[in-house]
Design an enzyme around this catalytic site. Structure first.
Site: not given
Ligand code: NVA
Ligand code: CP
Length: 298
Positions: A101, A128, A131, A216, A256, A284
Site C-alpha cells: 500500500r 484499489h 476493493q 467514497d 469501501c 474483503r
Molecule cells: N479513496 C480512499 C480509499 C480508502 C480505502 C483513499 O485513498 O484514502
Molecule cells: N477499504 C479499505 O481499503 O479500508 P482500509 O483503508 O481500512 O484498508
C-alpha cells in the site's frame, strides 16, 4: 516469464475475474477451509494507514495455512531512502507474496518489476482493485446471481473510482459518474473504457436504473487540497436513503469505508436497508483469499 502480479485489472481476463469471485463465495460458504497455502508467508508493506486491508489479508492467509509479516513503511529503511527496487529484491527473496500500500502507483510498478514473487496492490492513489473485487462479490452474493447492468458513482474521481472504470470494461456494465468539475477520474483511464463509462451532469441521471450506488470519502489519503475547500466543492456529492429510491428497485449501497457521516453520506445511510457495507467489508477477507490462491497456485 516473471511472477503474476495483481496491480490493477489490465492483465486479468473476464474469466479469471469471475472465477476469483466464485472462489471467494465458495471460500466464504465452506465450513472447513482447506489449507491450500500451507507454509506460505505474506509480507504487508504499508506506507499508509489501513484497517480492513491489513486485517483481511493477515487473517485470510492464516485461514489458508500460511502466515504474515506486517512491515510499516516508516519502520523500514525505505523511510531513510533505501530505493524501492532494492527493498523489493530483498523482501521477495524471503517472502512468497507481498501486498504493497503506497501513494504513487509508479512505486508499485517499480516494486513489482524488481520482485521475484507476486505483488498485490493494497491501494495506490491510482487504483484499489481488491476493493472492487469485494464489491462485485458482494453484489453477486446479495443479488443472487442477477446480472449487473449499471453502477452509479457519486463523488471524487479517485483510486476506487478508477478501479470501477477498469471493471466496467472487463465485466461489461455501465458506469455513471457524478463528480464535481475538476475532480473527474484520470483522463487516460476514462478514455480506455469510454464505451462503458459516462460523466453525468446531475445526480438523478447517474442514479437512474443503477444496481449499485457507491461513493467514497471527499478527501483520500493522497489528496492534497485542504479539506475546507473540498467540503465546499463536494457539498452536493453525497448519497442518502432518498437517493437510493431513485435507483433501481432493490439496488444496493456500497462504500469501501472508512466513511464520513455528514459528508459523502448522510448520517443514516449506512443503516438503510439498501446498505450492504458490513457484508462488503467482511468480503474483503474472502475475496483476497481467492486472490492469493489465484497468484500462488497453478
Ligand atoms: N479513496 C480512499 C480509499 C480508502 C480505502 C483513499 O485513498 O484514502
Ligand atoms: N477499504 C479499505 O481499503 O479500508 P482500509 O483503508 O481500512 O484498508
Amino acid at each position: 516469464m516473471g511472477p503474476k502480479h495483481f496491480l490493477n485489472f489490465e492483465k486479468i481476463s473476464n474469466q479469471e475475474f469471475v472465477s476469483i469471485i466464485e472462489r471467494g463465495i465458495e471460500l466464504k460458504n465452506s465450513n472447513e477451509t482447506e489449507k491450500t497455502l500451507k507454509g506460505k508467508i505474506l509480507g504487508l508493506v504499508f506506507e499508509q494507514p489501513s484497517t480492513r486491508t491489513r486485517v483481511s489479508f493477515e487473517v485470510g492467509i492464516n485461514n489458508l495455512g500460511g502466515s504474515s509479516i506486517f512491515l510499516s513503511g516508516s519502520e523500514l529503511q525505505l523511510s531513510r531512502g533505501e530505493p524501492i527496487s532494492d527493498t523489493a529484491k530483498v523482501l521477495s527473496s524471503m517472502l512468497d507474496v507481498i501486498v504493497l500500500r503506497t501513494d504513487n502507483h509508479e512505486k508499485l510498478e517499480i516494486f513489482s518489476q524488481n520482485s521475484s514473487v507476486p505483488i498485490i496492490n493494497g491501494l495506490t492513489n491510482s487504483f484499489h482493485p481488491c476493493q472492487i473485487m469485494a464489491d462485485l462479490m458482494t453484489f453477486r452474493e446479495v443479488s443472487k446471481g442477477k446480472n449487473l447492468e449499471k453502477v452509479c458513482w457519486i463523488g471524487d474521481g479517485n483510486n476506487v473510482c478508477n478501479s470501477y472504470i477498469e471493471a466496467a470494461k472487463l465485466l461489461n456494465f455501465e458506469l455513471s459518474i457524478f463528480c464535481p468539475k475538476g475532480y473527474e477520474p484520470n483522463a487516460n483511464i476514462l478514455e480506455s473504457s469510454k464505451k462503458f463509462v459516462s460523466l453525468a451532469t446531475n445526480k438523478e441521471d447517474a442514479l437512474r436504473n443503477a444496481d449499485i450506488v457507491t461513493t467514497d470519502v471527499w478527501t483520500s489519503m493522497s489528496s492534497n487540497t485542504k479539506l475546507k475547500d473540498r467540503k465546499k466543492i463536494f457539498k452536493e456529492f453525497f448519497v442518502s436513503p432518498d437517493d437510493m429510491k431513485k435507483a433501481k428497485d432493490k439496488s444496493i449501497f456500497l462504500h469501501c469505508l472508512p466513511a464520513h457521516r455528514g459528508e459523502e453520506i448522510t448520517v443514516d445511510m449506512l443503516e438503510d436497508q439498501s446498505s450492504k457495507v458490513w457484508v462488503q467489508a467482511e468480503n474483503r477477507m474472502h475475496i483476497q483469499k481467492a486472490i492469493l490462491e489465484y497468484l500462488l497456485l497453478d
